[in-house]
Design a protein around this motif. Structure first.
Motif, PDB file in Angstrom:
ATOM      1  N   GLN A  52       1.665   4.688  -5.883  1.00 12.50           N
ATOM      2  CA  GLN A  52       2.731   4.084  -5.087  1.00 12.50           C
ATOM      3  C   GLN A  52       2.317   3.906  -3.635  1.00 12.50           C
ATOM      4  O   GLN A  52       2.802   3.014  -2.940  1.00 12.50           O
ATOM      5  N   LEU A  53       1.393   4.753  -3.190  1.00 15.31           N
ATOM      6  CA  LEU A  53       0.881   4.662  -1.827  1.00 15.31           C
ATOM      7  C   LEU A  53      -0.259   3.658  -1.712  1.00 15.31           C
ATOM      8  O   LEU A  53      -0.852   3.494  -0.650  1.00 15.31           O
ATOM      9  N   LYS A  80       2.433  -0.423   3.448  1.00 18.28           N
ATOM     10  CA  LYS A  80       1.947   0.958   3.434  1.00 18.28           C
ATOM     11  C   LYS A  80       2.230   1.649   2.110  1.00 18.28           C
ATOM     12  O   LYS A  80       1.455   2.492   1.655  1.00 18.28           O
ATOM     13  N   ARG A  81       3.356   1.293   1.499  1.00 16.20           N
ATOM     14  CA  ARG A  81       3.759   1.925   0.235  1.00 16.20           C
ATOM     15  C   ARG A  81       4.338   0.872  -0.708  1.00 16.20           C
ATOM     16  O   ARG A  81       4.803  -0.175  -0.268  1.00 16.20           O
ATOM     17  N   ASN A  94      -1.511  11.085   3.253  1.00 14.82           N
ATOM     18  CA  ASN A  94      -0.488  10.712   4.236  1.00 14.82           C
ATOM     19  C   ASN A  94      -1.038  10.697   5.651  1.00 14.82           C
ATOM     20  O   ASN A  94      -0.314  10.343   6.586  1.00 14.82           O
TER      21      ASN A  94
END
Length: 215
Positions: free
Chosen positions: A79-80, A183-184, A53
């Protein structure tokens, strides 16, 4: 950005004894002195999500463990938009972890694998799909999940999209019309929802056209 971490419990003498050897190889040794059985695993999972993150986090995460407890963390990483490689011992790789990872290897076979790091990195960076192609993949994946009687959850749909198109290697491989990245995975889904292609309910996806047919 390249970071090597080893988590150990200094209360276990056989683990503490390896600290100097690992440090000499460039590893950062993180002590988790706790009597609880899964204390090191819990610390790894917490630090893993914190690390990715950050503003400048790695695109590829290598997890040396076959423990099924890491399945949820791997799902979050995917997912990221991170590529996840799992390395485990033969007989100790849980099925769920294997299905979620981009690639899996066994420690016993590593010495037999060909080494071509530069080519691997170039392949990962250079390939991409445009937004409209990604939407087509998304729709096809949801249709496939529906025909299989599976819930179209984010992680499962992402995995199907990877199977359908070799150029799709996670959310970071999608290019929007203005050249930007998502981003995700959830951000990509939000865009698809806004364009009227899909409907989402928490982590599950549905096709608008199938909803209309059902009505």
């Amino acid at each position: 950005m390249f970071d090597q971490k080893v988590y150990y419990n200094s209360l276990c003498l056989h683990q503490a004894a390896e600290k100097k050897n690992l440090q000499s190889l460039g590893f950062s040794c993180i002590d988790v002195p706790c009597v609880l059985k899964n204390s090191a695993d819990n610390q790894i999972k917490s630090d893993l999500i914190d690390d990715v993150n950050k503003h400048q986090s790695p695109n590829i995460v290598i997890l040396v463990s076959g423990d099924g407890d890491f399945a949820n963390s791997v799902s979050v990483l995917r997912q990221l938009g991170k590529k996840v490689i799992v390395i485990a011992r033969k007989g100790n790789l849980k099925k769920q972890l294997k299905e979620l990872a981009d690639e899996t290897f066994f420690v016993d076979d590593l010495c037999e694998l060909p080494v071509n790091t530069n080519q691997t990195e170039m392949n990962y960076v250079d390939v991409y799909v445009n937004y409209n192609e990604a939407l087509d993949l998304l729709i096809e994946a949801i249709k496939t999940a529906s025909s299989q009687g599976k819930c179209a959850r984010f992680s499962y749909i992402d995995n199907l999209m990877r199977q359908f198109c070799k150029n799709y290697q996670g959310i970071s491989s999608i290019r929007t019309p203005d050249g930007k990245k998502f981003k995700r995975f959830s951000c990509f889904i939000d865009a698809a929802v806004k364009d009227g292609k899909v409907r989402r309910q928490n982590q599950e996806l549905f096709l608008i056209e199938l909803d209309k047919l059902a009505a």
